[in-house]
Write a protein that holds these residues in place. Structure first.
Motif, PDB file in Angstrom:
ATOM      1  N   PHE A   1       0.796  -1.228   0.000  1.00  0.00           N
ATOM      2  CA  PHE A   1       0.000   0.000   0.000  1.00  0.00           C
ATOM      3  C   PHE A   1       0.831   1.282   0.000  1.00  0.00           C
TER       4      PHE A   1
ATOM      5  N   ILE B   1      -7.442   1.815  -5.921  1.00  0.00           N
ATOM      6  CA  ILE B   1      -6.756   0.562  -5.613  1.00  0.00           C
ATOM      7  C   ILE B   1      -7.825  -0.426  -5.156  1.00  0.00           C
TER       8      ILE B   1
ATOM      9  N   TYR C   1      -8.516  -3.817  -3.364  1.00  0.00           N
ATOM     10  CA  TYR C   1      -7.926  -4.838  -2.494  1.00  0.00           C
ATOM     11  C   TYR C   1      -8.933  -5.973  -2.339  1.00  0.00           C
TER      12      TYR C   1
ATOM     13  N   CYS D   1      -4.817   6.961   5.320  1.00  0.00           N
ATOM     14  CA  CYS D   1      -5.530   7.509   4.166  1.00  0.00           C
ATOM     15  C   CYS D   1      -6.266   8.802   4.501  1.00  0.00           C
TER      16      CYS D   1
ATOM     17  N   VAL E   1     -11.358   5.383   1.895  1.00  0.00           N
ATOM     18  CA  VAL E   1     -11.254   3.920   1.956  1.00  0.00           C
ATOM     19  C   VAL E   1     -12.665   3.354   2.056  1.00  0.00           C
TER      20      VAL E   1
ATOM     21  N   VAL F   1      -9.451   3.642  -2.061  1.00  0.00           N
ATOM     22  CA  VAL F   1      -9.137   2.222  -1.847  1.00  0.00           C
ATOM     23  C   VAL F   1     -10.438   1.463  -1.623  1.00  0.00           C
TER      24      VAL F   1
END
Length: 731
Positions: free
Chosen positions: A59, A75, A77, A96, A103, A125
């Motif tokens: 990360f 991103i 995940y 973040c 996130v 994210v």
DNA sequence: GACCTGCTGCGGTCTG
């Protein structure tokens, strides 16, 4: 920190965060991974031991890339566990927040309002499960291009947990389908425990393109091992029913004495045994008038009860030991553990290794493995397996391979046609229909997850799915859901690629304790062991699938059943080496060593070094000393050649019928010169091949193909047949 | 045949 070049590759805002957090240095794996990931232009595997900082290794540079090149980037995940998503959300959110990057957790327990907020501005994210990703593609097909247009990386956590399984095949397909929508390849990062063959993992992550690999060793942790043997006296009464064996009680007392006062994990091999040992150990605490230190943990227990066990393990002021199944093998954080106990042979060397990875994680401490094995007292009625002391030899073989750092590679050659059925239905939902050739290109073409399935096989699959009303074609040739396909896709159980048993809920006073497999026979008035305690069954509601219980006193048979698993050829070969050897194995206690010596004596007495066939009256035992995939293939080969055969502990059992043993030997040896038939002929008579979720929807030919690809090792079986004429056989 | 993992959209009721 300033001496690190990798550190200077990170965005200044991230550097500042690490300063504030008082990071002293980057870990090895981070130093190596950052330069590879920060550019955002290649696939990378990051392999290191648990708690080595893999997540940050991915990360920190991926977020740097986002900040510097694509502020609106995303991103993605992917995690195999909801619990891991919740963990990671906590770890990432603070970093973040200072970076002003959102996130987004996304799984079944996350509210739909969070999901729709993400879809309005899909950047930052995204933390998601494969099943939720499936649901997104399936139900929001038109939104996929927008949601992932700024995708910078896929980060797959616990990669080793995906390789070789239906879920792994599904995940490959999902990432491939998103790449296809975007018309570009989104770079992938795989995070994993150290793996034997990194190339297998690399090919799994992305086939047909080089993958950079970062691998750091286990740090040379030492291992202390002791296996204790326990002899179970013959039962005089021969009464059927609960085995409240003396050995089990003796093992519980040993565990109580040695594990008290510290944190440990105990792995009996089934939920049934977890219940039995947790119950016995809690009883011993009560007897000694101390607070309970032993907690059960397995997949049938409710989230609440599992939480209690996890909290007990994590908190520092009181010792706690979990008695558990493989639920505690995966990545949830349970803190450091002093020792690991394995009762009976482990399911595989790989799983033993994973279990042991939980121990000795404090600096300077050794990992400790305590093995326990029970063998029956020998008598005139002792079976072949019992005389050979198979369990003690198997656990000794597994541990000796572990000490050499060998473990089973994952099976990556499965065709997984069950999952192809799912992906076909999902793709049709995503695009609102698709023609057959596009579907073939997308799912079976070059670089696709089901590459290798021939166009003819694909056509046969489509035709069969049409007959079953799972698919249909409209006038223009567009593939659409048939009535049955529609039903399948429009139910929430569609998104998971794997199957699970139907279960009853166990409830006491309005509180859920967990679930039990549905095939158990249950009657009101019966006593059961569950969650480490005894309960009285008050009533059973079939339609609600609920069992109502009240607390009760006194023991009773636990409710879970059986053992199983497949053994690798390398383990069987090591077992044979142990039989052929002499002298002491240093990690066996005197009783376990005596078992081994008794096994060696039986091996010599039966002259197993001089023959590959043992006549056992109504059947012959063919000793291959190979793994179960080879033995099962051999059993199929022999059955197809008119010698009805089945799997046996050390090889294959042939039913003699009218044939004399000499004839069987001749016919087995004759097969050396014949080519192995194709899978379709080999499995022509085989029944009960359905194992995976949509196997029932496959035409017979494809079912046989997918079964064989996962379960049979034809080459090894043929190799044994080809070698048999050169083996001694003084039968 | 041990073990493990995961899950949508909508309609209903209740609360602020």
């Amino acid at each position: 920190m300033t001496a690190s070049t990798a550190f200077h590759l990170l965005d200044e805002r991230i550097q500042r965060f690490l300063w504030v957090e008082q990071w002293e240095a980057l870990r090895d794996v981070q130093e190596l991974a950052i330069p590879l990931i920060v550019a955002g232009d290649q696939d990378v595997i990051v392999a290191a031991a648990t708690a080595a900082g893999k997540t940050e290794a991915a990360f920190l540079p991926a977020l740097t890339h986002l900040l510097q090149h694509n502020p609106a980037g995303l991103i993605v995940y992917v995690s195999p566990l909801k619990a891991l998503i919740n963990d990671q959300f906590g770890r990432l959110e603070r970093l973040c927040e200072t970076l002003e990057i959102p996130v987004w957790p996304w799984h079944g327990d996350v509210s739909s309002s969070v999901k729709s907020r993400f879809l309005k501005k899909p950047s930052g994210v995204l933390l998601i499960t494969p099943e939720s990703l499936e649901a997104m593609l399936c139900n929001r097909g038109t939104a996929v291009a927008g949601a992932f247009s700024n995708a910078v990386y896929f980060v797959v956590d616990e990669l080793h947990a995906f390789i070789g399984s239906e879920r792994g095949k599904q995940l490959q397909s999902l990432m491939h389908r998103i790449d296809s929508v975007l018309g570009r390849q989104v770079p992938r990062i795989g995070l994993s425990a150290t793996l034997g063959d990194m190339q297998l993992a690399a090919t799994f992550l992305r086939s047909g393109r080089p993958v950079a690999i970062v691998e750091t060793g286990s740090g040379g942790a030492t291992l202390k091992v002791l296996v204790k043997g326990f002899e179970e006296p013959a039962r005089l009464d021969k009464a059927p029913g609960p085995n409240d064996g003396l050995s089990t009680t003796a093992i519980a007392r040993d565990l109580f004495t040695n594990l008290r006062g510290s944190n440990n994990l105990v792995f009996p091999n089934s939920r049934r045994e977890v219940e039995r040992y947790a119950h016995l150990l809690s009883g011993l605490c009560e007897e000694a008038r101390i607070a309970n230190e032993f907690w059960p943990h397995h997949g049938s227990l409710s989230r609440e009860i599992r939480n209690d066990t996890e909290v007990a393990l994590k908190q520092k002021d009181r010792p706690a030991t979990a008695v558990c199944t493989s639920t505690l093998e995966l990545g949830i954080d349970i803190g450091a553990v002093k020792s690991v106990a394995q009762i009976g042979p482990p399911p595989s060397v790989a799983s033993l290794r994973q279990r042991l990875g939980r121990s000795g994680r404090r600096r300077g401490e050794s990992a400790i493995l305590r093995g326990f094995v029970i063998e029956d007292a020998l008598g005139s009625q002792s079976t072949f397996s019992s005389q050979l002391r198979l369990d003690v030899v198997e656990i000794a073989a597994s541990i000796s391979l572990l000490l050499e750092n060998w473990f089973e590679p994952p099976v990556t050659h499965g065709a997984h046609l069950s999952t192809l059925v799912q992906q076909l239905l999902s793709v049709i939902a995503q695009y609102g229909g698709m023609n057959a050739s596009s579907a073939y290109r997308l799912l079976c073409g070059s670089g696709a997850p089901f590459e290798g399935l021939s166009p003819a096989m694909f056509t046969e699959l489509l035709r069969h799915l049409g007959q079953e009303k799972i698919l249909q074609q409209d006038g223009s040739g567009l593939l659409l859901h048939g009535p049955r396909g529609d039903q399948l896709v429009n139910h929430y159980t569609f998104y998971a690629a794997f199957l699970n048993d139907e279960e009853f809920r166990v409830v006491t006073g309005g509180k859920a304790l967990g679930t039990l497999p549905v095939h158990q026979l249950l009657v009101a008035g019966q006593r059961i062991l569950f969650a480490g305690r005894t309960w009285l069954v008050e009533s059973v509601n079939d339609s609600d699938k609920t069992i109502f219980v009240t607390p009760s006193k006194g023991g009773a048979p636990p409710l879970f059943s059986g053992t199983g698993g497949r053994i690798h050829s390398r383990v069987r070969q090591r077992m044979r080496e142990l039989y052929r050897g002499s002298g002491l194995v240093r990690f066996l206690d005197p009783t376990a060593q005596r078992f081994l010596d008794e096994g060696r004596l039986a091996y010599q007495g039966l002259a197993l070094d001089e023959r590959w066939l043992v006549d056992q009256g109504p059947y012959c035992l063919l000793l291959t000393w190979l793994g179960d995939a080879a033995n099962e293939a051999l059993a199929c080969r022999l059955s197809a050649a008119g010698l009805p055969s089945a799997l046996a502990p050390l090889g294959v059992e042939v039913t003699k019928g009218d044939l004399r043993t000499e004839v069987i030997i001749e016919r087995v040896m004759a097969l050396a010169h014949e080519a192995m038939p194709g899978v379709d002929d080999l499995l022509a008579e085989a029944k009960n091949l359905q194992r995976q979720k949509w196997d029932w929807a496959l035409p017979p030919k494809l079912l046989r193909a997918t079964y064989a690809s996962l379960n049979l090792d034809l080459d090894e079986a043929q190799g044994w047949l080809a070698s048999v004429h050169s083996l001694p056989n003084d039968a």
